[in-house]
Design a protein around this motif. Structure first.
Motif, short mmCIF file in Angstrom:
data_model
loop_
_atom_site.label_atom_id
_atom_site.label_comp_id
_atom_site.label_asym_id
_atom_site.label_seq_id
_atom_site.Cartn_x
_atom_site.Cartn_y
_atom_site.Cartn_z
N UNK A 1 0.83 -1.20 0.00
CA UNK A 1 0.00 0.00 0.00
C UNK A 1 0.87 1.25 0.00
N UNK A 2 1.09 1.89 -1.16
CA UNK A 2 1.92 3.09 -1.21
C UNK A 2 1.30 4.30 -0.54
N UNK A 3 0.01 4.23 -0.19
CA UNK A 3 -0.67 5.39 0.41
C UNK A 3 -0.77 5.29 1.93
N UNK A 4 -0.41 4.15 2.51
CA UNK A 4 -0.69 3.92 3.92
C UNK A 4 -0.04 4.95 4.83
N UNK A 5 1.24 5.18 4.68
CA UNK A 5 1.93 6.08 5.60
C UNK A 5 1.53 7.55 5.37
N UNK A 6 1.08 7.88 4.17
CA UNK A 6 0.54 9.23 3.94
C UNK A 6 -0.77 9.40 4.71
N UNK A 7 -1.57 8.35 4.72
CA UNK A 7 -2.82 8.41 5.47
C UNK A 7 -2.56 8.52 6.97
N UNK A 8 -1.57 7.79 7.43
CA UNK A 8 -1.20 7.86 8.85
C UNK A 8 -0.74 9.27 9.20
N UNK A 9 0.10 9.85 8.36
CA UNK A 9 0.65 11.19 8.62
C UNK A 9 -0.44 12.26 8.64
N UNK A 10 -1.55 12.02 7.93
CA UNK A 10 -2.62 13.01 7.85
C UNK A 10 -3.58 12.96 9.04
N UNK A 11 -3.41 12.00 9.93
CA UNK A 11 -4.34 11.85 11.04
C UNK A 11 -4.03 12.85 12.15
N UNK A 12 -5.00 13.71 12.46
CA UNK A 12 -4.77 14.81 13.39
C UNK A 12 -4.63 14.36 14.84
N UNK A 13 -5.19 13.21 15.20
CA UNK A 13 -5.18 12.79 16.60
C UNK A 13 -4.01 11.89 16.98
N UNK A 14 -3.29 11.39 16.00
CA UNK A 14 -2.19 10.47 16.30
C UNK A 14 -0.98 11.22 16.85
N UNK A 15 -0.33 10.69 17.88
CA UNK A 15 0.93 11.29 18.36
C UNK A 15 2.01 11.21 17.28
N UNK A 16 2.93 12.15 17.30
CA UNK A 16 4.00 12.18 16.30
C UNK A 16 4.86 10.92 16.35
N UNK A 17 5.06 10.36 17.55
CA UNK A 17 5.92 9.18 17.64
C UNK A 17 5.30 7.98 16.93
N UNK A 18 3.96 7.97 16.80
CA UNK A 18 3.31 6.92 16.02
C UNK A 18 3.52 7.18 14.53
N UNK A 19 3.34 8.42 14.13
CA UNK A 19 3.46 8.77 12.72
C UNK A 19 4.86 8.47 12.18
N UNK A 20 5.87 8.81 12.95
CA UNK A 20 7.25 8.61 12.48
C UNK A 20 7.74 7.19 12.77
N UNK A 21 7.35 6.65 13.91
CA UNK A 21 7.88 5.35 14.32
C UNK A 21 7.29 4.18 13.58
N UNK A 22 6.03 4.30 13.14
CA UNK A 22 5.38 3.17 12.51
C UNK A 22 6.07 2.80 11.20
N UNK A 23 6.43 3.80 10.43
CA UNK A 23 7.11 3.52 9.16
C UNK A 23 8.44 2.83 9.39
N UNK A 24 9.16 3.23 10.43
CA UNK A 24 10.45 2.62 10.73
C UNK A 24 10.30 1.16 11.13
#
Length: 572
Positions: A544-567
Motif C-alpha cells: 500500500x503506497x498510500x498507507x503512511x501518507x494516510x497515517x501522517x494526515x491523522x490529526x489525533x495520532x501522536x507524532x511518535x506513532x506517525x514517524x515510528x510506525x514507518x520505521x
C-alpha cells in the motif's frame, strides 16, 4: 520423496457426525518445518530445531542436535530459514469493513456516539458498506477479500462474519480463518461477542448470562468522557455485586480508571486493547499502565481498517510504540503474548492454541529471518516477511518457494511488495456463500464496486423490510423474494451500522445470539448523490503506497506513532 499435498484428507467419521465440523478436518499430511522456534510458553522458550506436524497437531519439537525418533524419520522436513511463532489470535475486529481504507478523522471525539452517525462517516463507511453488503455478488467478494487480508497478516483466528438470508436465517461465515464465535469444535468453546454497552437496568440479567458463557467479548467504555465510563459503572447492580466475572473480556476500556481495572482483576475479567483505533479517534487509549499493574490478562485487536490497523501485525507495532513512549510498559515477549498466549487464555482455548507445544493444534506463522532476537524479528517485519501461515496443519499463505514444497494444486499467486506469494484457499468444508471465488476475482469486483459506487446505487434494487414466519423483519431486494426450494441469498450483518438498517448491537438480549427476536430499526435509504468513489484498501501495508501518507494526515495520532510506525516496517 513426494511433496506433501496442501489439502487434508476427507473428514473422519467423528467430525462428520458432528453438527458443524471444524474449519478444516482434524487431519493433515505430515511434515516438518525447520527454523528458530519461539514456543511462547515462556520468554526464553526459544530453540533452533524442527517442529513436526501431523493430523492438524504438533507431533513433536526436536532441537538441533537431538536424535529424531524413528516415528518421524519419514517426515519431509522443509527449511524455512525463518522464525516460527504460534498463529496470531485476534479478539477484536469488525472484519466486513476491512475492504475500506483508513478514514481521515475530522476531529477528536470523546465517545463512539459522536462519530458513528455524522455525514462524513456515513459517506465513507456506513453507506458504502450497507450498499455493497446487501448487493448480490459483493457479499462473497467482501468475505473472501477480508479473510485473505487476515491471512496475509499472520492471523489464524479472528472474530466471525455474520450473514443473514432472505429466508430469515442467521449464521456465521465458516471460512479458512478460525472464528471465535463459532469454532465448530468441541475443544474450542464458542465465544459470545458483539454485545453492546450495558444499561444499568440490564446489569443483573447480563450477570446471569456471563455465568453461562465461557467468554463474552463486550465493547466496554469506548471513549474518554464520563458518559463512556458510566457504561462500566452500569455493571454494578447492588452494593457488592458486579456484572463482571472470569468470562468477561472488555474491549477498548478507554475510559476506565485504575480502580476500575482493580475491580476487573478482582472479579477475574480480562481486556482487549486496540491502541491504534483509540488514538486515531480519541487521541488517547486505555490506561494500559494501570491495566498491567492490576494484573489482568490483556489481548490485542486491530478493530477495523477504517480507524485501525490493517491486521494484527500492524497493531503489535502500534502497541510497541505506545509502550516504549510511555515508560516501556511491556517487554517484547509480553506484547507478542497479547496476540498469542494471552488471547488463547482469555477465550479458554489455551489447551489447544496460543503456544507451540506437543499435542496442540498446528496454527503457525513463520517470519523470514533468524536474528539474535526473534521478538524484534517479528515486531520489525512487514507482511512481505511472512513466509508461511498454517492453520490446522494446512499451509494457507506464504512465500511461493516454500508453499510449492507442499504442492501447488489449488493455490493462487499474489505479489506483495515484489515478493511472490501463494494463497491456498481450497477447503473440503468450504462455505457455499463464497464457494470457488478467487482472491483475484474478489479484488476486481471490490475495486469496481467501490470506485463506481454511485452507478451501483443507481442500478441496485431498493431494499425494504419483509417479515419471516415468526414476524421478524429482514432486508431483501424487492425482486429477490425466496421461492420454494430456492437457494437463500445472503447479506452481511454490519456490526458497526447499529444506527441504521437492522440493529445488530441491541440492548442486551440473551436470545439474540440464537437469531430469535430482538430490536431492529427501519432500513436506511441510500441515494447515489450521497456516495463518493472509494479506493479498495490494499491487502497489506507492504503493498500500500498510500498507507503512511494516510497515517501522517491523522490529526489525533501522536507524532511518535506517525514517524515510528514507518520505521517498524523495516523490510519495505
Amino acid at each position: 520423496m513426494t511433496d506433501t499435498p496442501l489439502n487434508g484428507k476427507p473428514p473422519n467419521s467423528i467430525n462428520m457426525a458432528k453438527k458443524k465440523s471444524p474449519i478444516d478436518p482434524l487431519e493433515s499430511a505430515h511434515y516438518g518445518l525447520h527454523g528458530t522456534i519461539v514456543t511462547m510458553a515462556g520468554p526464553n522458550e526459544i530453540t533452533k530445531g524442527t517442529i513436526y506436524v501431523n493430523a492438524a497437531r504438533i507431533e513433536a519439537i526436536i532441537p538441533d542436535g537431538k536424535p529424531v525418533p524413528d516415528t518421524l524419520a519419514n517426515y519431509p522436513v522443509y527449511k524455512t530459514k525463518g522464525t516460527i511463532f504460534p498463529g496470531f489470535i485476534e479478539l477484536h475486529n469488525h472484519l466486513s469493513y476491512n475492504c475500506l481504507p483508513m478514514w481521515e478523522v475530522p476531529k477528536r471525539y470523546e465517545n463512539r456516539s459522536q462519530w458513528s452517525g455524522i455525514d462524513p462517516y456515513k459517506q465513507r463507511i456506513s453507506y458504502p458498506m450497507n450498499l455493497l453488503g446487501k448487493t448480490k455478488g459483493y457479499v462473497e467478494a467482501i468475505v473472501r477479500y477480508v479473510e485473505c487480508k487476515c491471512l496475509a497478516g499472520g492471523v489464524t483466528t479472528s472474530q466471525g462474519i455474520m450473514l443473514f438470508s432472505n429466508a430469515g436465517i442467521k449464521k456465521y461465515y465458516r471460512g479458512i480463518v478460525r472464528n471465535v464465535e463459532e469454532s465448530g469444535d468441541i475443544n474450542l468453546p464458542d465465544v459470545d461477542a458483539h454485545i453492546p454497552d450495558i444499561t444499568a437496568r440490564d446489569a443483573e440479567k447480563f450477570s446471569r448470562q456471563l455465568q453461562k458463557s465461557t467468554c463474552l467479548l463486550l465493547h466496554l467504555s469506548e471513549g474518554t468522557n464520563a458518559s463512556a465510563r458510566r457504561h462500566f459503572e452500569n455493571l454494578k447492580f447492588s452494593e457488592t455485586d458486579w456484572a463482571i466475572g472470569p468470562s468477561l473480556a472488555g474491549i477498548h476500556c478507554v475510559a476506565l480508571q485504575a480502580q476500575d481495572f482493580a475491580i476487573m482483576k478482582q472479579k477475574g475479567a480480562s481486556m482487549v486493547w486496540s491502541p491504534f483505533s483509540n488514538l486515531l479517534l480519541y487521541g488517547q487509549t486505555a490506561d494500559i499502565k494501570s491495566a498491567k499493574e492490576s494484573g489482568i490478562t490483556i489481548a490485542l485487536g486491530s478493530d477495523w481498517s477504517p480507524s485501525g490497523s490493517k491486521n494484527l501485525l500492524g497493531e503489535l507495532k502500534v502497541a510497541k510504540l505506545y509502550s516504549d513512549a510511555n515508560g516501556k510498559l511491556f517487554n517484547d515477549y509480553e506484547l507478542i503474548a497479547m496476540a498469542t498466549k494471552n488471547a488463547a487464555r482469555i477465550i479458554k482455548w489455551d489447551k489447544e492454541l496460543g503456544t507451540l507445544e506437543k499435542g496442540k493444534r498446528a496454527d503457525l506463522v513463520v517470519i523470514k529471518g533468524q536474528g539474535n532476537d526473534p521478538y524484534k524479528t517479528i515486531l520489525n517485519a512487514s507482511e512481505k516477511s511472512i513466509a508461511l501461515v498454517v492453520i490446522n496443519g494446512t499451509p494457507r499463505f506464504g512465500d511461493a518457494t516454500l508453499m510449492r514444497k507442499f504442492g501447488s494444486s489449488g493455490t493462487e499467486p499474489k505479489t506483495i511488495s515484489k515478493k511472490p506469494k501463494l494463497f491456498n484457499l481450497k477447503q473440503i468444508t468450504q462455505d457455499p456463500v463464497v464457494g470457488e471465488l478467487t482472491l483475484s476475482q474478489a479484488t476486481r469486483r471490490m475495486k469496481d464496486g467501490l470506485l463506481n459506487i454511485r452507478k451501483l446505487a443507481t442500478r441496485s434494487l431498493p431494499l425494504r423490510g419483509m417479515l419471516d414466519k415468526q414476524g421478524n423483519r429482514f432486508l431483501v431486494p424487492l425482486k429477490a423474494r425466496p421461492e420454494a426450494n430456492a437457494e437463500p441469498e445472503w447479506v452481511l450483518v454490519l456490526d458497526h451500522n447499529e444506527d441504521e438498517g437492522e440493529a445488530v448491537r441491541p440492548h442486551f438480549d440473551p436470545m439474540a445470539k440464537y437469531g430469535l427476536p430482538f430490536k431492529k430499526q427501519a432500513p436506511m435509504e441510500i441515494t447515489p448523490e450521497v456516495l463518493v468513489p472509494i479506493q479498495l484498501d490494499a491487502l497489506t501495508v507492504a503493498g500500500d503506497p498510500t498507507f503512511f501518507k494516510r497515517v501522517a494526515a491523522q490529526m489525533n495520532l501522536p507524532d511518535y506513532i506517525k514517524t515510528g510506525l514507518k520505521k517498524m516496517y523495516g523490510d519495505l
